[in-house]
Design a protein around this motif. Structure first.
Motif, PDB file in Angstrom:
ATOM      1  N   ARG A  62       0.823  -1.215   0.000  1.00  0.00           N
ATOM      2  CA  ARG A  62       0.000   0.000   0.000  1.00  0.00           C
ATOM      3  C   ARG A  62       0.855   1.262   0.000  1.00  0.00           C
ATOM      4  NH1 ARG A  62      -5.371   0.031   1.762  1.00  0.00           N
ATOM      5  NH2 ARG A  62      -4.978   1.967   2.828  1.00  0.00           N
ATOM      6  N   LYS A  63       2.051   1.181   0.595  1.00  0.00           N
ATOM      7  CA  LYS A  63       2.889   2.383   0.644  1.00  0.00           C
ATOM      8  C   LYS A  63       3.475   2.713  -0.719  1.00  0.00           C
ATOM      9  CE  LYS A  63       7.138  -0.035   1.984  1.00  0.00           C
ATOM     10  NZ  LYS A  63       8.162  -0.155   3.027  1.00  0.00           N
ATOM     11  N   ASN A  64       3.415   1.788  -1.680  1.00  0.00           N
ATOM     12  CA  ASN A  64       3.929   2.030  -3.013  1.00  0.00           C
ATOM     13  C   ASN A  64       2.807   2.184  -4.034  1.00  0.00           C
ATOM     14  OD1 ASN A  64       6.696   1.768  -2.255  1.00  0.00           O
ATOM     15  ND2 ASN A  64       6.381  -0.441  -2.107  1.00  0.00           N
ATOM     16  N   THR A  65       1.605   2.456  -3.563  1.00  0.00           N
ATOM     17  CA  THR A  65       0.476   2.705  -4.440  1.00  0.00           C
ATOM     18  C   THR A  65      -0.023   4.113  -4.200  1.00  0.00           C
ATOM     19  OG1 THR A  65      -1.187   1.911  -2.867  1.00  0.00           O
ATOM     20  CG2 THR A  65      -0.158   0.270  -4.279  1.00  0.00           C
ATOM     21  N   SER A  66      -1.093   4.457  -4.889  1.00  0.00           N
ATOM     22  CA  SER A  66      -1.669   5.792  -4.734  1.00  0.00           C
ATOM     23  C   SER A  66      -2.366   5.968  -3.398  1.00  0.00           C
ATOM     24  CB  SER A  66      -2.661   6.056  -5.873  1.00  0.00           C
ATOM     25  OG  SER A  66      -3.692   5.090  -5.839  1.00  0.00           O
ATOM     26  N   LEU A  67      -2.501   4.895  -2.615  1.00  0.00           N
ATOM     27  CA  LEU A  67      -3.137   4.984  -1.303  1.00  0.00           C
ATOM     28  C   LEU A  67      -2.074   5.190  -0.246  1.00  0.00           C
ATOM     29  CD1 LEU A  67      -5.653   2.050  -1.701  1.00  0.00           C
ATOM     30  CD2 LEU A  67      -6.072   4.466  -2.036  1.00  0.00           C
ATOM     31  N   ASP A  68      -2.065   6.337   0.376  1.00  0.00           N
ATOM     32  CA  ASP A  68      -1.041   6.655   1.361  1.00  0.00           C
ATOM     33  C   ASP A  68      -1.401   6.062   2.708  1.00  0.00           C
ATOM     34  OD1 ASP A  68      -0.813   9.956  -0.070  1.00  0.00           O
ATOM     35  OD2 ASP A  68       0.248   8.119  -0.600  1.00  0.00           O
ATOM     36  N   LYS A 207      -7.679  -5.135 -11.520  1.00  0.00           N
ATOM     37  CA  LYS A 207      -7.913  -4.158 -10.448  1.00  0.00           C
ATOM     38  C   LYS A 207      -8.032  -2.746 -11.020  1.00  0.00           C
ATOM     39  CE  LYS A 207      -4.590  -2.282  -8.327  1.00  0.00           C
ATOM     40  NZ  LYS A 207      -3.395  -1.943  -7.526  1.00  0.00           N
ATOM     41  N   HIS A 208      -7.099  -2.370 -11.890  1.00  0.00           N
ATOM     42  CA  HIS A 208      -7.137  -1.017 -12.452  1.00  0.00           C
ATOM     43  C   HIS A 208      -8.330  -0.834 -13.390  1.00  0.00           C
ATOM     44  CE1 HIS A 208      -3.406   0.376 -10.711  1.00  0.00           C
ATOM     45  NE2 HIS A 208      -2.803  -0.717 -11.109  1.00  0.00           N
ATOM     46  N   LYS A 209      -8.694  -1.869 -14.110  1.00  0.00           N
ATOM     47  CA  LYS A 209      -9.850  -1.750 -14.994  1.00  0.00           C
ATOM     48  C   LYS A 209     -11.129  -1.513 -14.197  1.00  0.00           C
ATOM     49  CE  LYS A 209     -12.219  -4.086 -18.803  1.00  0.00           C
ATOM     50  NZ  LYS A 209     -13.575  -3.792 -18.309  1.00  0.00           N
ATOM     51  N   GLU A 401      -5.698  -4.457  -3.484  1.00  0.00           N
ATOM     52  CA  GLU A 401      -4.231  -4.514  -3.406  1.00  0.00           C
ATOM     53  C   GLU A 401      -3.771  -5.768  -2.674  1.00  0.00           C
ATOM     54  OE1 GLU A 401      -5.229  -0.375  -4.301  1.00  0.00           O
ATOM     55  OE2 GLU A 401      -5.913  -1.737  -2.742  1.00  0.00           O
ATOM     56  N   SER A 402      -4.463  -6.134  -1.616  1.00  0.00           N
ATOM     57  CA  SER A 402      -4.094  -7.335  -0.861  1.00  0.00           C
ATOM     58  C   SER A 402      -4.289  -8.592  -1.702  1.00  0.00           C
ATOM     59  CB  SER A 402      -4.923  -7.427   0.424  1.00  0.00           C
ATOM     60  OG  SER A 402      -4.686  -6.320   1.269  1.00  0.00           O
TER      61      SER A 402
END
Length: 500
Positions: A62-68, A207-209, A401-402
């Motif tokens: 999660r720390k390397n995605t757009s979710l902080d 996921k992105h779609k 993400e998980s």
């Protein structure tokens, strides 16, 4: 991945030594590597030229995605975190923030008419509407909640199917597909690793779609599709500014408005699709085409020769396609808008009329009573609205993400060892084939007759039955232990038992 065992490359450490190993971590500079309990550096931090993840952070973290991580108010919620607060006091995941403004409006509305009733003129009406309208509102909210959770549960089932299918497909490619001799074997090894990466790519692309993120500029997928010829990759290269524009974080007021549920502050999630000037394709479907082509070549090269294994590979690719279409159906088939509008209107009419029905009996107590009732009713309404799309980035949405990280970890586990021969593990001295009846290993029983082995299997059944019977009697208090259980020299439990 590589190495002699066909798994991730590892650095051999002959003796644990108190040495600090540094590993470059992207823009963060250099930092000392973590040291495990034996004094050896952790594998991920070993700076080795052949390490596949050197200088590469885990893209599914999660720390390397757009979710902080430091943003407490966005989701999806990290299910690995544990809160010690009582459940009714937890705010992360609660619908309360989005109810603040509606509850303030209801409080002002109720206060106004309560003051008019108490100071100016009596405006209370009969409370019979409570019964009539309450029944209708209850039916509407029940229907809204049940349909929303049905979509939420169905979305979870599809992702569970994706994880299961990914494991099956990864096992087919890694275990059942053979490797040829010589240099071709090395090419086959790298090709199989690439195929496992494609399985991970499908999960990330899906996921992105589902979140209407059609480009490939995201950290968890950019390096996985760089070698593929896809519409999304071409659009990302030709329109870099447009691809990165929707990744910018919203301003403070917009973020606060979204957190408080202000509809005017919410962006159109399909904005990136509408502004695209090039075809974006269907990335998960294109990945499946690559997997199908890879399977065809395995069969043509004789690497997947057993028909059942061929069928298993194609069936699992079809199952991934079923996940793709199923999740798309859940995403694009919400509750008909007429139902949503009608249920929302009926609920608000009931709440706005509620103060007039309580003024005669409760007077000033009407204000907190109506606010409490509005909290209960609107809470159910807002929860149904939030979980209706389980693939978004609300706190209560599915943690995609998980799931993607689980698929990536599963592929690494499958590829961590080459296909094992039976002799390597069946004929092991540690293979206690009749445990817990006997601690003897495979080699001991190999020197005994077949009749002895079959007799021991029969005794094992009887012994297990007697053991469970004694354990049940101990649990029921019919038997008590005269002393605590101890381990004998063979590692089994010895206990003196005395009857009550």
């Amino acid at each position: 991945m590589g190495g002699e065992e066909g798994g991730p490359a590892a650095t051999a450490v002959s003796e644990p030594a108190p040495v600090t190993v540094t590993a470059h971590q992207g823009d963060a500079g250099h930092r000392p590597a973590d040291i495990n309990t034996k004094g050896a550096p952790v594998l991920d931090d070993i700076a080795s030229p052949i390490s596949p993840r050197m200088n590469t952070p885990n893209p599914f973290s999660r720390k390397n995605t757009s979710l902080d991580l430091d943003d407490y108010f966005t989701g999806p919620r990290d299910i690995q975190k544990h809160s010690k607060w009582p459940i009714f006091m937890q705010m992360h995941g609660s619908i309360l923030p989005k109810m603040i403004l509606p509850l303030l409006f209801i409080a002002g509305w109720t206060s106004l008419f309560t003051a008019i009733h108490m100071k100016v003129t009596k405006i209370g009406i009969s409370s019979i509407l409570l019964t009539v309208l309450g029944f209708v509102v209850g039916l509407g909210l029940s229907f809204r909640s049940s349909t929303a959770y049905e979509r939420y549960a169905e979305g979870r089932r599809y992702w569970a199917q994706l994880i299961l299918t990914s494991q099956n497909l990864g096992r087919v490619y890694w275990v059942h597909a053979s490797e040829r001799e010589g240099d071709l074997g090395k090419k086959d090894l790298l090709a199989k690793l690439t195929a496992l990466n494609l399985v991970v790519t499908f999960a990330a692309a899906l996921k992105h779609k589902l979140r209407f993120e059609p480009y490939t500029c995201y950290d968890d997928i950019s390096h996985l599709v760089a070698h593929l010829d896809t519409f999304a990759l071409a659009a990302t290269r030709d329109e870099p500014e447009l691809a990165h524009r929707h990744q910018t974080k919203p301003g403070f007021f917009k973020s606060v408005g979204e957190y408080l549920g202000v509809s005017f502050a919410e962006s159109n999630p399909r904005k990136a699709l509408k502004k695209a000037t090039r075809p974006l394709g269907n990335l998960p479907l294109e990945v499946l085409s690559y997997l199908a082509g890879f399977t065809d070549e395995l069969i043509q090269n004789g690497q997947l020769s057993i028909p059942m294994q061929q069928t298993l590979a194609y069936n699992n690719i079809a199952a991934l396609n079923d996940v793709l279409t199923g999740t798309d159906r859940v995403l694009n088939t919400p509750l008909p808008i007429a139902y949503s509008i009608a249920i929302a209107q009926i609920t608000w009419v009931y709440i706005l009329l509620l103060p007039f029905q309580l003024l005669t009996q409760l007077e000033w107590i009407t204000i907190p009573a109506v606010v409490a009732a509005a909290y209960i009713i609107l809470g159910i309404l807002f929860i149904g609205r939030e979980i209706e799309n389980p693939f978004g980035q609300d706190v209560n949405d599915l943690p995609l993400e998980s799931y993607c990280a689980q698929v990536a970890a599963d592929m690494d586990v499958i590829a961590s060892h080459r296909k094992r021969k039976n002799v390597e593990w069946v004929e092991s001295i540690d293979n206690r084939v009749l445990w817990p009846l006997s601690n003897s290993g495979w080699h001991v029983w190999m020197h005994r007759g077949e009749d002895k082995i079959r007799e021991a299997v029969l005794h094992k059944v009887e012994n297990n039955f007697e053991t469970k019977k004694v354990e049940q009697q101990i649990a029921d208090g019919d038997i008590k232990l005269s002393k605590k259980p101890t381990l004998n020299t063979k590692g089994s439990v010895e206990t003196k038992i005395g009857e009550v």
